[in-house]
Design a protein around this motif. Structure first.
Motif, mmCIF file in Angstrom:
data_model
loop_
_atom_site.group_PDB
_atom_site.id
_atom_site.type_symbol
_atom_site.label_atom_id
_atom_site.label_comp_id
_atom_site.label_asym_id
_atom_site.label_seq_id
_atom_site.Cartn_x
_atom_site.Cartn_y
_atom_site.Cartn_z
ATOM 1 N N LEU A 1 0.828 -1.211 0.000
ATOM 2 C CA LEU A 1 0.000 0.000 0.000
ATOM 3 C C LEU A 1 0.860 1.258 0.000
ATOM 4 N N LYS A 2 1.943 1.228 0.744
ATOM 5 C CA LYS A 2 2.849 2.376 0.804
ATOM 6 C C LYS A 2 3.546 2.610 -0.528
ATOM 7 N N ALA A 3 3.932 1.516 -1.168
ATOM 8 C CA ALA A 3 4.735 1.606 -2.390
ATOM 9 C C ALA A 3 3.901 1.728 -3.660
ATOM 10 N N GLY A 4 2.575 1.657 -3.529
ATOM 11 C CA GLY A 4 1.724 1.728 -4.707
ATOM 12 C C GLY A 4 1.700 0.454 -5.517
ATOM 13 N N VAL A 5 2.080 -0.656 -4.888
ATOM 14 C CA VAL A 5 2.003 -1.958 -5.557
ATOM 15 C C VAL A 5 0.548 -2.295 -5.855
ATOM 16 N N ILE A 6 -0.369 -1.951 -4.917
ATOM 17 C CA ILE A 6 -1.807 -2.016 -5.169
ATOM 18 C C ILE A 6 -2.393 -0.633 -4.877
ATOM 19 N N SER A 7 -3.606 -0.407 -5.348
ATOM 20 C CA SER A 7 -4.216 0.919 -5.231
ATOM 21 C C SER A 7 -4.764 1.197 -3.837
ATOM 22 N N GLY A 8 -5.435 0.205 -3.240
ATOM 23 C CA GLY A 8 -6.059 0.444 -1.942
ATOM 24 C C GLY A 8 -6.580 -0.829 -1.324
ATOM 25 N N ALA A 9 -7.097 -0.708 -0.104
ATOM 26 C CA ALA A 9 -7.611 -1.887 0.599
ATOM 27 C C ALA A 9 -8.752 -1.480 1.528
ATOM 28 N N ASP B 1 1.225 1.958 11.172
ATOM 29 C CA ASP B 1 1.615 2.027 9.761
ATOM 30 C C ASP B 1 0.421 1.813 8.836
ATOM 31 N N LEU B 2 -0.561 1.077 9.311
ATOM 32 C CA LEU B 2 -1.775 0.834 8.532
ATOM 33 C C LEU B 2 -2.790 1.958 8.746
ATOM 34 N N ILE B 3 -2.942 2.363 9.983
ATOM 35 C CA ILE B 3 -3.907 3.413 10.325
ATOM 36 C C ILE B 3 -3.571 4.729 9.626
ATOM 37 N N GLU B 4 -2.292 5.015 9.472
ATOM 38 C CA GLU B 4 -1.858 6.296 8.920
ATOM 39 C C GLU B 4 -1.957 6.384 7.400
ATOM 40 N N LEU B 5 -2.248 5.282 6.749
ATOM 41 C CA LEU B 5 -2.362 5.295 5.285
ATOM 42 C C LEU B 5 -3.671 5.959 4.843
ATOM 43 N N GLU B 6 -3.633 6.621 3.703
ATOM 44 C CA GLU B 6 -4.822 7.293 3.178
ATOM 45 C C GLU B 6 -5.580 6.443 2.160
#
Length: 311
Positions: free
Chosen positions: A243-251, A265-270
């Motif tokens: 998710l951080k690296a843009g390997v996939i778009s979202g979850a 690290d998961l909570i802080e993702l947009e």
């Protein structure tokens, strides 16, 4: 009914009332020193009512000499040592079917929330940013390729809903099912050929980290991962990195490793939508699930056929 039931988890109030009216009940969840209380009541316990993820270990089963049945609240029963229960001639039951609709609805909600950025749009309005600019465009979901990992009862309920969005539906499971959707014999091929990968497969050692770095790479930079099964099915560390690296778009995630401890690290993702394991969490469905635990235990001690035996 003169039987002693250990209620290990906090059930819906109406369900607890049913147990209190029928059995002698011992509420472990109310105790501060649970180990001490369990030791005190262990000689007399005939049955257990439990909600996942409360663990019913081999050690607990061995410590209850009169134990005959474990009624599990939920479809998944990976927190119960079923092998030990079977060896000890203890029946285990679960609660299938009654939660299918709620979990399937949650899968739809998570999917739409990720694609249309519903949560971010809500924050945008509440923070009065709409007064300054328009909310950024999101992605269309209807007509996309939707892959399901696990085509059981809930998987079929999800697929039925996705038909309304004109999705191209496909799936992977251990065996081909009697459904009209396209079957992929390997998870890798499924991930490579869909826009969304929705996980609804049992937890446990057999499926641990089934969705790993390689599968996420196959899903690709425009891919979306939805997990409403068990956190253990996904390599959470690999998911965060993807998710951080843009390997996939979202979850969109309703389940996690080591719940309720969700990593920062998961909570802080947009690019994620995170729910506190509420897939079946409606008043009506949680009551029906609890009532099914109760009905199974009543059936057992009435020498009647179990509604939903596991072993």
């Amino acid at each position: 009914m003169d039987k002693n039931i250990l209620i290990m988890s906090k059930f819906p109030h109406r369900v607890v009332e049913h147990f209190d009216e029928t059995f002698n009940t011992f509420k472990l969840y109310e105790e501060t020193d649970k180990q001490k209380y369990l030791k005190e009541v262990s000689p007399i316990i005939d049955g257990i009512a439990v909600m996942g993820p409360t663990v019913v270990s081999a050690e607990i089963i061995s410590s209850l000499p009169k134990l005959k049945i474990i009624g599990n609240f939920g479809v998944g029963f990976d927190a119960i040592d079923v092998k030990k229960a079977s060896d000890a001639n203890v029946k285990v039951t679960n609660t299938p079917d009654v939660l299918n609709d709620e979990v399937a609805d949650t899968a739809v909600a998570l999917t739409l929330s990720v694609y249309r950025q519903i949560i971010e749009a809500n924050k945008f309005l509440l923070n009065r940013l709409w007064l300054k600019s328009e909310f950024p465009l999101s992605r269309k979901f209807s007509g996309t390729k939707f892959g399901i990992l696990g085509m059981g009862r809930i998987g079929k309920a999800i697929a039925k809903r996705m038909e309304a969005f004109d999705c191209d539906i496909s799936y992977h499971s251990r065996n081909r099912k009697d459904v009209k959707y396209k079957y992929f014999s390997s998870l890798e091929n499924l991930a490579e050929n869909v826009d969304t990968l929705c996980i609804i497969t049992p937890g446990g050692e057999e499926t641990k980290h089934l969705v790993n770095k390689s599968i996420l790479e196959k899903l690709g930079k425009n891919g979306v991962l939805i997990n409403i099964a068990r956190g253990s099915v996904v390599d959470q560390k690999a998911l965060i990195e993807a998710l951080k690296a843009g390997v996939i778009s979202g979850a969109g995630l309703d389940v996690f490793d080591n719940e309720p401890n969700v990593p920062n690290d998961l909570i802080e993702l947009e690019n994620v939508v995170l729910l506190p394991h509420v897939g079946s969490a409606t008043i009506e469905t949680r009551y029906e699930m609890g009532k099914m635990v109760y009905d199974n235990i009543v059936a057992f001690f009435s020498n009647k056929k179990l509604l939903s035996p596991v072993n």
